[in-house]
Design a protein around this motif. Structure first.
Motif, PDB file in Angstrom:
ATOM      1  N   LEU A 244       0.839  -1.205   0.000  1.00 25.95           N
ATOM      2  CA  LEU A 244       0.000   0.000   0.000  1.00 25.95           C
ATOM      3  C   LEU A 244       0.869   1.248   0.000  1.00 25.95           C
ATOM      4  O   LEU A 244       1.754   1.397   0.841  1.00 25.95           O
ATOM      5  N   PHE A 245       0.610   2.148  -0.939  1.00 26.20           N
ATOM      6  CA  PHE A 245       1.358   3.409  -1.027  1.00 26.20           C
ATOM      7  C   PHE A 245       0.554   4.508  -0.353  1.00 26.20           C
ATOM      8  O   PHE A 245      -0.647   4.669  -0.610  1.00 26.20           O
ATOM      9  N   LEU A 246       1.202   5.279   0.525  1.00 23.66           N
ATOM     10  CA  LEU A 246       0.546   6.374   1.222  1.00 23.66           C
ATOM     11  C   LEU A 246       0.889   7.689   0.543  1.00 23.66           C
ATOM     12  O   LEU A 246       2.064   8.014   0.357  1.00 23.66           O
ATOM     13  N   THR A 247      -0.137   8.448   0.186  1.00 28.77           N
ATOM     14  CA  THR A 247       0.052   9.741  -0.439  1.00 28.77           C
ATOM     15  C   THR A 247      -0.402  10.843   0.512  1.00 28.77           C
ATOM     16  O   THR A 247      -1.038  10.565   1.538  1.00 28.77           O
ATOM     17  N   LYS A 248      -0.098  12.072   0.189  1.00 28.80           N
ATOM     18  CA  LYS A 248      -0.347  13.171   1.121  1.00 28.80           C
ATOM     19  C   LYS A 248      -1.817  13.518   1.252  1.00 28.80           C
ATOM     20  O   LYS A 248      -2.316  13.739   2.354  1.00 28.80           O
ATOM     21  N   LYS A 249      -2.539  13.580   0.109  1.00 28.58           N
ATOM     22  CA  LYS A 249      -3.919  14.064   0.118  1.00 28.58           C
ATOM     23  C   LYS A 249      -4.862  13.038  -0.487  1.00 28.58           C
ATOM     24  O   LYS A 249      -4.479  12.269  -1.367  1.00 28.58           O
ATOM     25  N   ASN A 250      -6.128  13.091  -0.052  1.00 35.44           N
ATOM     26  CA  ASN A 250      -7.132  12.202  -0.636  1.00 35.44           C
ATOM     27  C   ASN A 250      -7.325  12.464  -2.122  1.00 35.44           C
ATOM     28  O   ASN A 250      -7.577  11.534  -2.888  1.00 35.44           O
ATOM     29  N   SER A 251      -7.187  13.718  -2.534  1.00 41.23           N
ATOM     30  CA  SER A 251      -7.376  14.047  -3.954  1.00 41.23           C
ATOM     31  C   SER A 251      -6.302  13.408  -4.832  1.00 41.23           C
ATOM     32  O   SER A 251      -6.502  13.217  -6.038  1.00 41.23           O
ATOM     33  N   ASP A 252      -5.152  13.068  -4.222  1.00 40.03           N
ATOM     34  CA  ASP A 252      -4.093  12.387  -4.992  1.00 40.03           C
ATOM     35  C   ASP A 252      -4.536  10.999  -5.440  1.00 40.03           C
ATOM     36  O   ASP A 252      -4.054  10.495  -6.459  1.00 40.03           O
ATOM     37  N   VAL A 253      -5.415  10.382  -4.665  1.00 46.05           N
ATOM     38  CA  VAL A 253      -5.779   8.985  -4.935  1.00 46.05           C
ATOM     39  C   VAL A 253      -6.465   8.846  -6.291  1.00 46.05           C
ATOM     40  O   VAL A 253      -5.968   8.111  -7.166  1.00 46.05           O
TER      41      VAL A 253
END
Length: 348
Positions: free
Chosen positions: A208-217
């Motif tokens: 699982l990759f964690l990104t900074k913002k939900n909009s990045d998903v």
């Protein structure tokens, strides 16, 4: 500037000790000085810029130029109101757009005004609350996927499916340490999994990759960087709508999870400040009333958010008879730090 008199120094020390004692008790009895302009209120908020602009325009058509919007992400909003509260008082008159967890915590600290909107009588029973905040809308934590990369039996149908080896290194989620909505999602997934880490540990082990913002998903899934991920549904509906309007295809799709889409409400609250001018208090209350009015609710529905009203049209793009997983946010508020730490430990 420092005054070179013992009397003034004593008063400064006394004031400091009074403030320290106040926060040690967890109270908010002493009102902060009002920093705003009389007749105008400051609103901290997060959400789609086009939606917020339309809401501002509609409200000010009736009330005049009375709103100063300070737009930010849900994570920065959460951090800012909490930091300001601990520093002596929330500077915004109204704040809207983060997860329920921070509102519950602020309410327990006495930082929220006790205003109850008469419009709450029109809310569905599940959205009526005794808390000092008002539930304005709802969004759902779902599985988002790229239909150019996944189709047929390859499409994940449940959150647990994302732990399958075929998705290894191809799944994405926002980091709950940086996004308050991601924290709410992690709490919801923990609840879905029977209040244990087995499900999310399996996702972490699957890359699982964690990104900074939900909009990045949805953006990264749309670009093909990842096959699937977990995020709120509304951003996908907006991107699909934009693609249709502009005449280009989008591979973005939603898989409504078998465990139930995780319901996350968006509260609004007025900060407690006894120094606020009566005219500003009236504007703040009117703005809260407006957000749960049919006019504002219908506008928000166009941007993918679910209305809280009893008499409301269905949000386009959301299936009828959707399986929804509802969590007890008050119970999770007591455990949120443990949940945050438990999730972080999965990536150590």
């Amino acid at each position: 500037m420092f005054r070179k008199t013992k009397i003034v120094l004593f008063l400064i020390v006394l004031a400091f000790l009074s403030v320290f004692s106040l926060f040690a008790r967890g109270g908010n009895e002493s009102p902060a000085a009002y920093a705003g302009e009389e007749g105008r209120i400051t609103v901290y908020l997060s959400g789609p810029e086009a939606m917020l602009q339309k809401l501002e325009d509609v409200f000010e058509e009736e009330h005049g130029d009375v709103l100063d919007f300070v737009q930010m992400g849900c994570g920065p909003l959460r951090q800012r109101v909490w930091t300001e509260m601990e520093s002596g008082g929330i500077q915004a008159d109204v704040f809207w757009g983060s997860d329920p967890l921070v509102y519950i915590a602020l309410d327990e600290r006495g930082a929220l005004d006790e205003y109850r909107s008469a419009g709450e009588a029109a809310l569905k029973d599940m959205y009526q609350t005794d808390d000092n905040f008002t539930l304005v809308g709802e969004r759902y934590g779902v599985i988002i996927y790229n239909k150019d990369l996944l189709s047929g039996n390859d499409v994940p149908r449940a959150f647990s499916d994302l732990a399958d080896e075929q998705y290894s290194g191809g799944i994405i989620h926002a980091d709950p340490a940086q996004s308050s909505t991601a924290l709410a999602l992690v709490c919801g997934l923990w609840d879905v999994n029977g209040m244990n880490w087995d499900g999310q540990k399996a996702l972490a082990d699957n890359g699982l990759f964690l990104t900074k913002k939900n909009s990045d998903v949805p953006n990264k899934i749309q670009e093909g960087e990842f096959e699937a991920g977990i995020a709120p549904h509304d951003a996908v509906l907006r991107l699909q709508k934009k693609a249709k309007k502009d005449g280009y295809p989008t591979p973005l799709a939603i898989s409504w999870p078998a465990e139930g889409a995780i319901a996350i409400q968006r509260p609004v609250a007025i900060s407690r400040n006894e120094s606020r001018p009566e005219t500003n208090q009236a504007v703040a209350e009117a703005f809260v009333d407006f957000l749960i009015s049919p006019k504002a609710q219908n506008l928000m529905s166009q941007f993918g958010f679910v209305s809280v009203l009893k008499e409301a049209s269905a949000t386009p793009g959301i299936p009828e008879n959707l399986n929804i997983h509802r969590v007890n946010w008050h119970e999770l508020a007591e455990r949120q730090e443990a949940v945050r730490e438990g999730f972080a430990a999965l990536f150590e």
